[in-house]
Design an enzyme around this catalytic site. Structure first.
Site, PDB file in Angstrom:
ATOM      1  CG  ASN A  11      99.482   7.966   5.881  1.00 33.66           C
ATOM      2  OD1 ASN A  11      99.545   9.387   6.080  1.00 33.66           O
ATOM      3  ND2 ASN A  11      98.970   7.222   6.307  1.00 33.66           N
ATOM      4  CE  LYS A  18     101.723   7.050  11.694  1.00 32.32           C
ATOM      5  NZ  LYS A  18     100.267   6.323  11.675  1.00 32.32           N
ATOM      6  NE  ARG A  96      95.310   9.584   4.852  1.00 35.40           N
ATOM      7  CZ  ARG A  96      95.169  10.038   6.032  1.00 35.40           C
ATOM      8  NH1 ARG A  96      96.099  10.432   6.849  1.00 35.40           N
ATOM      9  NH2 ARG A  96      93.962  10.696   6.339  1.00 35.40           N
ATOM     10  CG  HIS A 184      88.846   8.717   7.955  1.00 35.84           C
ATOM     11  ND1 HIS A 184      88.025   9.099   8.850  1.00 35.84           N
ATOM     12  CD2 HIS A 184      90.155   9.159   8.319  1.00 35.84           C
ATOM     13  CE1 HIS A 184      88.765   9.884   9.788  1.00 35.84           C
ATOM     14  NE2 HIS A 184      90.013   9.871   9.403  1.00 35.84           N
ATOM     15  CG  HIS A 211      89.201   5.803  10.405  1.00 34.83           C
ATOM     16  ND1 HIS A 211      90.258   5.027   9.826  1.00 34.83           N
ATOM     17  CD2 HIS A 211      89.960   6.804  11.150  1.00 34.83           C
ATOM     18  CE1 HIS A 211      91.455   5.591   9.990  1.00 34.83           C
ATOM     19  NE2 HIS A 211      91.239   6.686  10.829  1.00 34.83           N
ATOM     20  CB  ILE A 212      87.214   5.447  16.495  1.00 37.79           C
ATOM     21  CG1 ILE A 212      85.745   5.352  16.004  1.00 37.79           C
ATOM     22  CG2 ILE A 212      87.358   6.329  17.681  1.00 37.79           C
ATOM     23  CD1 ILE A 212      84.907   4.563  16.992  1.00 37.79           C
ATOM     24  NE  ARG A 244      90.691  16.931  12.517  1.00 37.67           N
ATOM     25  CZ  ARG A 244      90.808  16.022  11.904  1.00 37.67           C
ATOM     26  NH1 ARG A 244      89.940  15.836  10.825  1.00 37.67           N
ATOM     27  NH2 ARG A 244      91.467  14.818  12.036  1.00 37.67           N
ATOM     28  CG  MET A 286      90.718   6.833  24.233  1.00 41.26           C
ATOM     29  SD  MET A 286      89.226   7.667  24.720  1.00 41.26           S
ATOM     30  CE  MET A 286      88.588   8.219  22.990  1.00 41.26           C
ATOM     31  NE  ARG A 287      97.819   6.470  24.343  1.00 43.78           N
ATOM     32  CZ  ARG A 287      98.810   6.284  23.683  1.00 43.78           C
ATOM     33  NH1 ARG A 287      99.716   5.217  23.412  1.00 43.78           N
ATOM     34  NH2 ARG A 287      99.086   7.296  22.907  1.00 43.78           N
ATOM     35  CG  ASN A 334      95.186  -0.302  19.763  1.00 41.46           C
ATOM     36  OD1 ASN A 334      95.400  -1.388  19.531  1.00 41.46           O
ATOM     37  ND2 ASN A 334      95.573   0.740  18.740  1.00 41.46           N
ATOM     38  CD  GLU A 381      94.756   4.935   6.902  1.00 41.41           C
ATOM     39  OE1 GLU A 381      93.898   5.778   6.707  1.00 41.41           O
ATOM     40  OE2 GLU A 381      95.817   5.370   7.614  1.00 41.41           O
TER      41      GLU A 381
END
Length: 396
Positions: A11, A18, A96, A184, A211-212, A244, A286-287, A334, A381
């Protein structure tokens, strides 16, 4: 292990590759052997990490920048590491690929014609497609007889009706491929399988999966099949994302053109400078935003939660109702804080979040009396890619 025992899944993104190795039992069951990532491609901080199925570190080391300048170079590093630790080649390699275009609705064996066709879709997914294809090309050059399978994020959404598939543009444009593809899909396919196994009461039900992650979308699934999605022609449409914008008045693009911005400048702006990063002026992590006291960070989080909440429940129109909502991917799995922020906009629907369940990340995070159940499912995935690759190679 020998070449008949394993499958490799790759991926690849713009800054990381990955990779996962699966063992194949006599009953064709897949089991993880190892997983790794080469991150920081194109930077001074490239690093290779590999762990076995128990999470034990097999290797972790810096990679010289000259050896991971781009995805092709990074694939060479990954391939060299794998060849030094495996006694033989895998049975096949699954990849993928974000965009399958209007013609490719199912996983396919890779050949030169398929690679050429997929390259033609680069303008539809400029952030992803070239990087998805780079490892495929390297492996084909080095090991031309090793079967490779391309698995598409768009394929899961080919069950859409004609109405869901279209934009309000002339028929000629639709025939040229201007349509709502959705993305996704590999993640949603896993969620659909997981819901069927773990939540049998929802089998045949009306489920919205969200899917976030860095990319963000939501999918309406009726009886495990996609009937609508927030993403469309490209991975720019729909919900706000890390960098985006999501939903955007097309007139803004015309305005940017009138100000003299070129195609490439506008493309870079829309893919790299908007979303949480653009709103906050801080970044797209986000963290970091949740930990910040800056008013712009709060604005970005509030905007993100509102528009994601709006997009998720709006998909109920495609199914005339919603039985359950499922969060998945990095933020969805998470961030208890963001899940709570989003769900606050649903209180008028009788949706209630249980704080303790949410803090424990589910699987159910709603109260027992919530009118709609809300869940967290960890996506996989790579397992879906491995399943498709094994099926296609076995049939061959």
């Amino acid at each position: 292990m020998n070449s008949q025992d394993t499958l490799l899944v790759i991926n690849a993104g713009s800054s990381s590759i990955k990779f996962y190795l699966y063992g194949i039992s006599a009953e064709r069951e897949l089991s993880p052997i190892l997983g790794g990532q080469l991150e920081g491609i194109g930077t001074q901080h490239s690093r290779l990490r590999v762990r076995d199925a128990q999470g034990q570190t097999m290797t972790e080391r810096q990679i010289a920048p000259r050896h991971a300048a781009d995805v092709r170079d990074a694939q060479e590093v990954v391939g060299t590491w794998l060849s030094g630790h495996l006694s033989g080649s895998p049975l096949a390699v699954g990849h993928r690929v974000v965009h399958g275009g209007p013609d490719l609705h199912a996983p396919v064996l890779v050949d030169d014609a398929i690679i050429e066709k997929l390259q033609s879709y680069t303008s539809l997914a400029p952030l992803h497609q070239p990087n998805n294809l780079a490892p495929m090309q390297v492996i084909r050059e080095r090991l031309p007889h090793l079967p490779q399978v391309a698995c598409f994020d768009t394929a899961f959404h080919r069950t859409h009706s004609a109405v869901a598939d279209r934009y309000a543009v002339p028929e000629a444009m639709y025939q040229e491929g201007v349509r709502r593809y959705g993305f996704h899909g590999l993640s949603y396919e896993y969620v659909a399988q997981r819901v069927k196994r773990a939540l049998p009461d929802l089998q045949g039900g009306k489920v919205v999966a969200a899917h976030i992650g860095s990319g963000v979308s939501a999918c309406a699934m009726l009886d495990g099949k996609s009937v609508d999605s927030t993403m469309g022609f490209t991975a720019l449409e729909g919900l706000p994302m890390g960098t985006r914008p999501g939903r955007l008045d097309p007139g803004i693009v015309l305005w940017l053109m009138e100000r003299g911005m070129s195609h490439d400048e506008i493309q870079h702006f829309l893919y790299h400078d908007c979303g949480l990063k653009g709103l906050s002026g801080i970044g797209n992590d986000m963290r970091e935003l949740e930990a910040s006291d800056a008013p712009a960070a709060r604005l970005a989080l509030d905007y993100f939660a509102w528009r994601v909440a709006e997009g998720i429940v709006g998909l109920g129109c495609a199914m005339n109702g919603i039985d359950a909502i499922v969060f998945t991917a990095g933020i969805g799995e998470n961030s208890a804080g963001m899940r709570a922020r989003i769900a606050r906009h649903w209180e008028w629907l009788g949706i209630r979040i249980d704080d303790a369940r949410n803090a424990a990340h589910g699987p159910r995070i709603s109260t027992e009396d919530s009118k709609i159940g809300v869940y967290v499912v960890r996506t996989n995935e790579e397992l879906i890619i491995a399943q498709h690759t094994l099926d296609l190679v076995s049939a061959r």
